[in-house]
Design a protein around this motif. Structure first.
Motif, mmCIF file in Angstrom:
data_model
loop_
_atom_site.group_PDB
_atom_site.id
_atom_site.type_symbol
_atom_site.label_atom_id
_atom_site.label_comp_id
_atom_site.label_asym_id
_atom_site.label_seq_id
_atom_site.Cartn_x
_atom_site.Cartn_y
_atom_site.Cartn_z
ATOM 1 N N ASP A 67 0.835 -1.218 0.000
ATOM 2 C CA ASP A 67 0.000 0.000 0.000
ATOM 3 C C ASP A 67 0.869 1.268 0.000
ATOM 4 O OD1 ASP A 67 -2.280 -1.474 -0.047
ATOM 5 O OD2 ASP A 67 -2.615 -1.385 2.124
ATOM 6 N N ASN A 117 2.483 1.805 -3.387
ATOM 7 C CA ASN A 117 1.511 2.314 -4.365
ATOM 8 C C ASN A 117 1.229 3.808 -4.121
ATOM 9 O OD1 ASN A 117 1.253 -0.188 -5.598
ATOM 10 N ND2 ASN A 117 -0.419 -0.855 -4.241
ATOM 11 N N ASN A 150 4.293 5.910 -5.269
ATOM 12 C CA ASN A 150 4.339 6.002 -6.739
ATOM 13 C C ASN A 150 3.289 6.989 -7.255
ATOM 14 O OD1 ASN A 150 6.420 4.164 -6.937
ATOM 15 N ND2 ASN A 150 5.051 2.377 -7.158
#
Length: 739
Positions: free
Chosen positions: A66, A69, A72
Motif C-alpha cells: 500500500d 503504491n 508512486n
C-alpha cells in the motif's frame, strides 16, 4: 532445492485454504498416532506458530505494498505538477516584453526567453543551458551589433560589465548600432542567482533626445534674448577658445566689422583685431592670449581698456565649468568721467572753501563775534552744501572699494581725506553758527563717561600712532549731565589739537572728581602756549602755527570748545608752559546714569558676511547724484539696492516687485511736498514693525532728533559717514537695528 508448503505468491485465500488443510491433516495424525513421547503435539504447536507468522508476514506485505503504491502515485502527481509549473514559467517569461535570463548561484544560465539578447542576433546561438556568465558577457562584448564607446576595446567593455555584475542591483544603458539603445537591469534572487532583464529603450532615448534638443533650442533663444537685452557686451568662447555666442552690444562697443563676429572665430584673431585700438594698463595682448589658452587654474581676470579717448570699458573674463570662458565689456566712461569730475570738483571746492575762508576772515576782522547774518547764511546753505558733499564722499568711497589700481585707490583716499576736511570745516562753521546765533538745541541728558572716552580713544589712536605719540585715555565710571553731541565735539577738538601740535611725547586724557562735579583734562607734551596767546587761541580762525595747512583746520576748534562750554555751563580753563606742554580742562555735573550699553562692533568677517547676506536695501533720495553714489557704494559692499526718488515711486516699486526690503534708507526731505521720509518709514513699518531703518538729513536740529526717537528711527546726518552706513547695514544682516 527448498520447497515451501505455502507459496508466498499465492493469493491470501489460497494460502488460508492450504493452512486449513495442513491443520486438518495434522489433527488426524495426532488422533491416530499413539506415540507416548508427545511428538505429534509438538508438531501441532509448531504448525500453529507457523500459521501466525505467515499471517503477520502477510499483513506486513500488504501494508508495504500500500505504501509503495501511494508513493508512486504521489511521485507521479509531483512530476506532473513540476512539468506543468515549468510550462507555466516558460510561458510566463516568454510573455514578458523584455528579454529575460536567469542565472543560478553558480552564474550559469538556467532559463531565458526568445527576446533575451534578441537585438544582438549573433549572441543568441551561443545561449545554452549551463552557459557561464563570463562567456555570456564575452559573447556580447564581441557582438557586431554592440556600439562600443570611443577608445574602449571589447575586453575593456567586458571587464567593466563584470564589475557591474558584482553589485546587488545594477541598471545601465547599452548603445547598439543604428542608433538603438538597450537598458540592462540585474537583480539578485534570494538563493544567490541573478535575473537579467533587457528592455529596448530606443524610442524613449530618441524622444528624450528630441525633448532635450527642443529645450536646448529654447534655452539658446532665451540666452540670446537675454544677451541682447544686456547693457553689457558679452562674448562666449568654448574650451578651444573659439567664439560660440555673443550679443549685438559687443559689436557696438568694440567697433569691429560684423564679419569678424561669426561662429567659430578664434580668440587670438579677435585680439589681433582689437590690439591696435585698445590700450590696457593691466593686461597686455600677450597676457590675454596666454590666459585664454591656459590649461588649468584660469583665475578670473578684470581690467580696463580704452577704446577711444572718451570711452573706457571695464573687462571681466571668467572660466566656465566646461573649460570655456565668457568675457563681458561694461562701458564705465560715465563713472570714470564722474571720478575725474569729482577730483576737479574737489579741487574747485577746496579753492572755493579757501576763498570763502579768506573772505570770512576779512569780514570777521570788522564784524562782531555773534554775526547774525553770517549765522543765518551758513544755516540756510548747510543743506545745499552737505548734499553734494555727501554724494562726493560716497562716490570716492566707492572708487576706493572697487578694487582699482593702487594709484587710483590712493588718489581716491586722498580725495576722501580732503572731503573729510571740508566736512569738518562745514561742521565747524555750522556749530559756530548755531552757538553764536543761539539756535543750538541742547539735549541735556546723562552721558556715560566710560563709553565716551573709549570711543574717543578708538577714534584718535590711529592718528596718534601715525605721529609716533603715546595716547593714553584713562577710563572712568559714572555719568555727567551734558549734551552728548557737543560734549563729544568738545573733547574731539581738544584731543585733535593736542595730537596736531605735539611732535614727540604723549597725550593724556582723563578725569578727576571734584565733589559733585567731574573735571575732564587733556594733557600734551607739545610746544606749549605763551600766556599772552592763551586768550587769543579761543578766537575763531585763529591759529598760532601759521605754517599749518587748511586740511588741518581753520582755527575754529577751540572757538567751538569755548562757546559750547559756555552754553553747557561747563567751566573751561587752560594751563601751559612753553616748551613743556599744555593742559585743557573743563567740569561737568555728575549724575546717576543708565546702565552702559555695549557697542556693537564689527568682526573682521563682517564685510564678507554683508556680501554673503544678499541684503536688499530700499533707498529713497530725491537728490539724483547722492542716490546714485549711495547705490554704487552699497552694491560695492555686496548689497542690492532698490532706489526711488520719492515715496510714491518707492511704494509703486515695492508693489510691482511684491517684496519687502531688508533695510530702509530714506531722506527726510523728499522734495515733492507730499510726504516726508519719516511718514514713509511709518507706512512701510506697518507691514513689518521690525524693519531696520535710517532717516538721512542735513537737518541737525533737536526737533528732528526728538521726532526720530519717538518713531524709533535712527538719524544719519549728511554728509553720510560711510562707517556709520556700513555698521547699519551689517547690523541689519544680523536682525539688529541700532537706532
Amino acid at each position: 532445492m527448498t520447497h515451501y508448503l505455502i507459496d508466498p505468491k499465492d493469493p491470501v485465500e489460497r494460502q488460508n485454504e492450504k493452512l486449513l488443510r495442513i491443520s486438518e491433516a495434522l489433527m488426524r495424525r495426532v488422533e491416530q498416532d499413539t506415540d507416548q513421547t508427545g511428538a505429534a503435539y509438538a508438531q501441532f504447536e509448531r504448525a500453529a506458530m507457523l500459521e501466525d507468522q505467515v499471517r503477520q508476514r502477510t499483513r506486513d506485505l500488504e501494508y508495504t505494498l500500500d505504501l509503495l503504491n501511494q508513493s508512486n502515485a504521489a511521485l507521479a502527481r509531483a512530476k506532473h505538477e513540476a512539468e506543468h509549473a515549468r510550462k507555466n514559467l516558460a510561458n510566463a517569461i516568454e510573455a514578458v516584453q523584455e528579454g529575460f535570463g536567469l542565472f543560478d548561484s553558480n552564474d550559469r544560465l538556467v532559463m531565458w526567453n526568445s527576446r533575451f539578447t534578441l537585438p544582438l542576433h549573433d549572441v543568441q546561438p551561443c545561449l545554452s543551458e549551463g552557459l557561464p556568465f563570463n562567456d555570456y558577457v564575452t559573447a556580447i562584448s564581441e557582438s557586431r551589433f554592440l556600439q562600443l564607446p570611443n577608445l574602449v576595446t571589447p575586453a575593456q567593455w567586458a571587464e567593466q560589465r563584470l564589475k557591474r555584475h558584482k553589485d546587488l542591483h545594477a541598471i545601465f544603458n547599452v548603445s547598439l548600432i543604428w542608433d538603438r539603445w538597450l537598458q540592462v537591469s540585474e537583480h539578485r534572487t534570494p538563493d544567490g542567482g541573478t535575473v537579467v532583464l533587457q528592455t529596448d529603450v530606443t524610442d524613449i532615448m530618441r524622444l528624450e533626445r528630441q525633448e532635450r534638443g527642443k529645450l536646448l533650442d529654447s534655452q539658446a533663444r532665451m540666452l540670446r534674448a537675454t544677451l541682447d537685452h544686456l547693457n553689457q557686451g558679452v562674448c562666449i568662447f568654448d574650451a578651444n577658445a573659439r567664439l560660440v555666442g555673443w550679443n549685438d552690444r559687443i559689436g557696438e562697443m568694440l567697433t569691429v566689422p560684423v564679419v569678424s563676429l561669426r561662429l567659430g572665430v578664434d580668440f587670438d584673431r579677435l585680439v589681433d583685431l582689437l590690439e591696435p585700438r585698445f590700450v590696457s594698463d593691466v593686461v597686455s595682448s600677450r597676457g590675454l592670449r596666454d590666459w585664454a589658452h591656459q590649461d588649468r587654474d584660469r583665475r578670473p581676470l578684470r581690467f580696463e581698456i580704452r577704446a577711444e579717448p572718451d570711452t573706457t570699458l571695464d573687462v571681466f573674463a571668467q572660466e566656465m565649468p566646461d573649460r570655456g570662458f565668457v568675457i563681458s565689456f561694461t562701458d564705465v566712461s560715465v563713472e570714470r568721467q564722474a571720478t575725474r569730475a569729482l577730483a576737479e570738483a574737489n579741487e574747485l571746492l577746496e579753492r572755493r572753501v579757501m576763498e570763502r575762508t579768506l573772505e570770512l576772515e576779512d569780514a570777521l576782522v570788522t564784524a562782531e563775534r555773534a554775526n547774525s547774518s553770517k549765522s543765518r547764511f551758513v544755516a540756510a546753505a548747510s543743506h545745499d552744501l552737505l548734499q553734494p558733499l555727501s554724494a562726493a564722499k560716497l562716490y570716492v568711497a566707492a572708487v576706493s572699494e572697487s578694487g582699482e589700481s593702487g594709484e587710483t585707490v590712493q588718489a581716491a583716499e586722498k580725495a576722501l581725506s580732503a572731503l573729510g576736511s571740508v566736512e569738518n570745516i562745514i561742521d565747524a562753521l555750522l556749530d559756530i553758527s548755531k552757538l553764536d546765533s543761539g539756535a543750538a538745541s541742547l539735549d541735556i541728558t546723562a552721558v556715560s563717561v566710560r563709553q565716551l572716552l573709549t570711543a574717543l580713544r578708538d577714534e584718535f589712536a590711529p592718528m596718534a600712532a601715525l605721529k609716533g605719540l603715546d595716547l593714553r585715555v584713562v577710563p572712568t565710571t559714572g555719568s555727567v549731565a551734558s549734551d552728548p553731541g557737543f560734549l563729544r565735539r568738545i573733547l574731539q577738538n581738544l584731543i585733535a589739537n593736542a595730537i596736531r601740535y605735539t611732535t614727540t611725547g604723549r597725550v593724556l586724557v582723563g578725569t578727576r572728581r571734584q565733589g559733585s562735579s567731574l573735571r575732564f583734562e587733556v594733557w600734551d607734551t607739545g610746544p606749549g602756549i605763551a600766556e599772552a596767546d592763551q586768550e587769543r587761541i579761543f578766537r575763531e580762525f585763529e591759529r598760532l602755527d601759521r605754517n599749518s595747512s587748511v586740511n588741518e583746520g581753520l582755527g575754529l576748534g577751540l572757538a567751538i570748545v569755548e562757546r559750547a562750554c559756555d552754553q553747557l555751563r561747563h567751566p573751561l580753563g587752560v594751563q601751559s608752559t612753553v616748551g613743556q606742554g599744555t593742559r585743557f580742562f573743563f567740569s561737568a555735573q555728575r549724575v546717576n546714569g543708565p546702565e552702559e550699553v555695549p557697542i556693537l562692533k564689527r568682526s573682521p568677517a563682517a564685510r564678507q558676511r554683508l556680501r554673503d547676506s544678499g541684503l536688499i536695501v530700499l533707498l529713497v533720495e530725491n537728490d539724483n547724484e547722492l542716490r546714485r553714489a549711495l547705490s554704487l557704494l552699497i552694491e560695492r559692499w555686496g548689497g542690492s539696492v532698490l532706489d526711488a526718488s520719492n515715496a510714491e515711486e518707492a511704494d509703486a516699486l515695492l508693489n510691482d516687485l511684491g517684496i519687502l526690503p531688508d533695510a530702509l534708507l530714506v531722506d527726510y526731505n523728499l522734495g515733492d511736498g507730499k510726504q516726508d521720509g519719516l511718514s514713509l518709514v511709518r507706512q512701510l513699518r506697518a507691514r513689518d514693525a521690525r524693519l531696520p531703518a535710517r532717516l538721512m538729513s542735513a537737518n541737525r536740529s533737536n526737533e528732528l532728533h526728538l521726532l526720530c526717537d519717538a518713531a524709533q528711527v535712527g538719524l544719519m546726518t549728511k554728509p553720510i559717514n560711510t562707517e556709520d552706513l556700513e555698521s547699519f547695514l551689517f547690523a541689519a544682516t544680523r536682525g539688529v537695528d541700532l537706532t
